[in-house]
Design an enzyme around this catalytic site. Structure first.
Site, PDB file in Angstrom:
ATOM      1  N   HIS A   1       0.812  -1.204   0.111  1.00 46.61           N
ATOM      2  CA  HIS A   1      -0.072   0.034  -0.107  1.00 46.61           C
ATOM      3  C   HIS A   1       0.877   1.282  -0.022  1.00 46.61           C
ATOM      4  O   HIS A   1       0.376   2.443   0.179  1.00 46.61           O
ATOM      5  CB  HIS A   1      -0.935  -0.109   1.301  1.00 46.61           C
ATOM      6  CG  HIS A   1      -2.020   0.975   1.093  1.00 46.61           C
ATOM      7  ND1 HIS A   1      -2.299   2.133   2.099  1.00 46.61           N
ATOM      8  CD2 HIS A   1      -3.244   1.014   0.355  1.00 46.61           C
ATOM      9  CE1 HIS A   1      -3.255   2.593   1.460  1.00 46.61           C
ATOM     10  NE2 HIS A   1      -3.827   1.902   0.509  1.00 46.61           N
TER      11      HIS A   1
ATOM     12  N   HIS B   1      -9.095  11.669   0.390  1.00 45.54           N
ATOM     13  CA  HIS B   1      -8.200  10.351   0.460  1.00 45.54           C
ATOM     14  C   HIS B   1      -7.113  10.723   1.296  1.00 45.54           C
ATOM     15  O   HIS B   1      -6.203   9.719   1.574  1.00 45.54           O
ATOM     16  CB  HIS B   1      -7.877   9.774  -0.866  1.00 45.54           C
ATOM     17  CG  HIS B   1      -7.287   8.357  -0.770  1.00 45.54           C
ATOM     18  ND1 HIS B   1      -6.219   8.239  -1.177  1.00 45.54           N
ATOM     19  CD2 HIS B   1      -8.014   7.282  -0.653  1.00 45.54           C
ATOM     20  CE1 HIS B   1      -5.657   6.916  -1.364  1.00 45.54           C
ATOM     21  NE2 HIS B   1      -6.825   6.361  -0.783  1.00 45.54           N
TER      22      HIS B   1
ATOM     23  N   ASP C   1      17.294   9.600  -7.943  1.00 46.39           N
ATOM     24  CA  ASP C   1      18.908   9.731  -7.598  1.00 46.39           C
ATOM     25  C   ASP C   1      19.182   9.872  -6.047  1.00 46.39           C
ATOM     26  O   ASP C   1      20.309  10.839  -5.790  1.00 46.39           O
ATOM     27  CB  ASP C   1      19.224  11.048  -8.279  1.00 46.39           C
ATOM     28  CG  ASP C   1      19.146  10.782  -9.908  1.00 46.39           C
ATOM     29  OD1 ASP C   1      19.305   9.823 -10.291  1.00 46.39           O
ATOM     30  OD2 ASP C   1      19.144  11.788 -10.512  1.00 46.39           O
TER      31      ASP C   1
ATOM     32  N   ASP D   1      -1.320  20.107  17.662  1.00 49.35           N
ATOM     33  CA  ASP D   1      -0.674  21.385  18.070  1.00 49.35           C
ATOM     34  C   ASP D   1       0.248  22.303  17.259  1.00 49.35           C
ATOM     35  O   ASP D   1       1.041  23.057  17.582  1.00 49.35           O
ATOM     36  CB  ASP D   1       0.214  21.061  19.439  1.00 49.35           C
ATOM     37  CG  ASP D   1      -0.449  20.569  20.807  1.00 49.35           C
ATOM     38  OD1 ASP D   1      -1.704  20.581  20.535  1.00 49.35           O
ATOM     39  OD2 ASP D   1       0.249  20.246  21.655  1.00 49.35           O
TER      40      ASP D   1
ATOM     41  N   LYS E   1      -4.334  11.345   4.246  1.00 52.64           N
ATOM     42  CA  LYS E   1      -4.026  10.569   5.517  1.00 52.64           C
ATOM     43  C   LYS E   1      -3.229  11.679   6.268  1.00 52.64           C
ATOM     44  O   LYS E   1      -2.055  11.687   5.834  1.00 52.64           O
ATOM     45  CB  LYS E   1      -3.649   9.220   5.580  1.00 52.64           C
ATOM     46  CG  LYS E   1      -4.194   8.148   4.452  1.00 52.64           C
ATOM     47  CD  LYS E   1      -3.743   8.233   3.261  1.00 52.64           C
ATOM     48  CE  LYS E   1      -4.347   7.148   2.127  1.00 52.64           C
ATOM     49  NZ  LYS E   1      -5.628   6.561   2.217  1.00 52.64           N
TER      50      LYS E   1
ATOM     51  N   LYS F   1       3.144   4.377  -1.374  1.00 51.74           N
ATOM     52  CA  LYS F   1       3.217   5.038  -2.478  1.00 51.74           C
ATOM     53  C   LYS F   1       4.413   5.710  -2.336  1.00 51.74           C
ATOM     54  O   LYS F   1       4.611   6.886  -1.694  1.00 51.74           O
ATOM     55  CB  LYS F   1       2.105   6.271  -2.728  1.00 51.74           C
ATOM     56  CG  LYS F   1       0.624   5.414  -2.963  1.00 51.74           C
ATOM     57  CD  LYS F   1      -0.046   5.500  -1.687  1.00 51.74           C
ATOM     58  CE  LYS F   1      -1.631   4.862  -2.065  1.00 51.74           C
ATOM     59  NZ  LYS F   1      -2.238   4.230  -0.777  1.00 51.74           N
TER      60      LYS F   1
END
Length: 486
Positions: A224, A404, A231, A411, A406, A226
């Site tokens: 899952h 979508h 380089d 604070d 996350k 991404k």
């Protein structure tokens, strides 16, 4: 003959109950939460054969014998690489804010390395901006491009990324692409996989889905993450799959997906590189440890650079770390806690921590999409709303597409951004990645993004919610029963 059939029937009955008893014992002997164990036991006793097949397929975290062996054998070389990295003292930071200190200490203790400083960090909130920036960086790449995505779906700007990646491979850049088998099924059914391989790109189908492997490896275990690495210096991660939202799930009835990605320059690319190397070795058996950063990898002064810790979760990585990190972040909140997630099915511990934060005076907000592409998770998440609202948590339902992103902001100083949903699958099962950033400047940027989400959301009214239809409560509780398994 009748005696034979009698004996045979008794043997079948005995074998049937022996199978149920053995699976029951297996469930009880595994260290798992009581709700999860009870859910599996009830399913097995109500629907024995279906329950047993489901448990053997999805009830335990089977990485597969071959991958598990690779995960075990890779750690000596990985540990040596991490130890050598520690000699680059200039890239590590041990000075954290009060709100972030406990979380950074936890990550350093469990992963073996401290947070790295001197990074440039940019938030990308538009899919077009993200993909255009990625195309530019691919066109400028000189040595290596490494990618892993859960979903790559052809169409729109995603095809332009593919074209630029193939052009890079043709000019001699080493390109590696790892895609999840289930998430990227449309990619592997398209001509793009063959075209990329013909261009010289190493394309790997991760965690292949096959009925022949159903009892050898947990089939719903997914890659899952991404991640893009260029380089050993430029890195991307966040919630966005390699898709153009104008061509993605248009028939789902939830609108376009809304995501957030982080583009980074600096030594954080090296620490993300070792995670990619581990994933690559677990899947292919090939070792590709990244080079250690050189002395010129920190062009940004400590005062202007960001301190980032990278958390990797999944089989073969520190167990339960992402769950511990979220709990630590929530308990560190003193003034404000904002969380965004498309799928909200928290553990009991995380739910308790969020409610406790609100009850001790923290301004707690959770932003979720009003319409979800997963009916199961959509209904299950609503079973938690009443308790959250009673504790004083503000729940915002995003109305302009499927949110979508996350993210967690504590604070205004401590930020968590990555691929982890606040559900059981992300917390305990999948290969995930999260950035932990200790910086009020970045926190301010994230706060503005979250404020924009709130402006496009509807605040859930506690009194109206308490008057919802009785049948809705029944459906919520029904799906809540399966929440330990989602």
């Amino acid at each position: 003959m009748s005696t034979f059939y009698t004996v045979l029937s008794w043997l079948l009955v005995f074998g049937y109950w022996l199978l149920i008893a053995s699976v029951t014992l297996r469930i009880l002997m595994k260290r798992r939460t009581v709700p999860s164990a009870m859910a599996w036991l009830l399913i097995i006793y109500i629907l024995p054969l279906v329950g047993i097949i489901a448990y053997l397929s999805f009830g335990e975290l089977h990485l597969g014998k071959r991958r598990a062996e690779r995960a075990r054998t890779m750690w000596p070389s990985t540990a040596k690489w991490l130890n050598d990295l520690k000699s680059c003292h200039q890239i590590f930071s041990h000075d954290n804010s009060d709100v972030a200190r406990a979380l950074f200490q936890l990550c350093e203790k469990r992963q073996g390395v401290a947070g790295v400083k001197g990074n440039q960090l940019q938030l990308l909130t538009s899919t077009d901006d993200t993909l255009q920036a990625l195309i530019r960086d691919i066109q400028l790449a000189r040595h290596h491009i490494e990618m892993v995505f859960y979903i790559w779906q052809p169409g729109g700007l995603a095809d332009e990324v593919a074209e630029s990646l193939m052009a890079a491979a043709r000019r001699g850049v080493q390109c590696r692409l790892m895609l999840d088998s289930a998430g990227s099924v449309q990619f592997f059914r398209s001509p793009w996989a063959t075209m990329m391989r013909n261009a010289g790109i190493e394309v790997v189908e991760s965690l292949k889905v096959s009925l022949l492997r159903v009892f050898l490896r947990r089939m719903d275990l997914r890659q899952h993450r991404k991640v893009v690495l260029i380089d050993n210096y430029i890195a991307y991660t966040g919630s966005m799959n390699l898709v153009d939202p104008r061509y993605f799930k248009q028939d789902a009835g939830v609108g376009q997906w809304v995501d957030l990605m982080a583009r980074m320059e600096g030594p954080v690319a090296t620490t993300m590189g070792i995670i990619y190397a581990c994933d690559w070795e677990i899947e292919t058996g090939k070792r590709i440890l990244p080079p250690s950063p050189d002395g010129n990898i920190m062009p940004f002064e400590q005062e202007s650079g960001h301190t980032i810790q990278v958390i990797a979760s999944g089989p073969g990585f520190p167990e339960d770390l992402i769950h511990q990190a979220l709990l630590t972040a929530v308990y560190a909140a003193r003034e404000q806690l904002i969380m965004t997630t498309p799928y909200f099915v928290p553990s009991d511990d995380l739910l308790h921590a969020i409610c406790t934060a609100a009850q001790r005076g923290v301004d707690v907000s959770i932003i979720v999409p009003r319409h979800n592409d997963s009916m199961l998770v959509g209904w299950a998440s609503r079973a938690f709303f009443a308790e959250l609202l009673e504790a004083g948590v503000k729940i915002y339902q995003f109305e302009e597409g499927l949110l979508h992103t996350k993210s967690v902001l504590v604070d205004g100083q401590l930020s968590l951004v990555g691929t982890v949903n606040l559900d059981m699958r992300s917390l305990w099962l999948n290969f995930e990645i999260t950035l932990v950033i200790d910086d009020d400047g970045f926190g301010g940027d994230l706060a503005r993004v979250q404020d924009d989400y709130i402006a496009r959301s509807r605040l859930l009214d506690g009194k109206r919610w308490s008057r919802r239809a009785y049948w809705q409560r029944i459906v919520e509780r029904l799906f809540y029963f399966f929440s330990p398994l989602l």
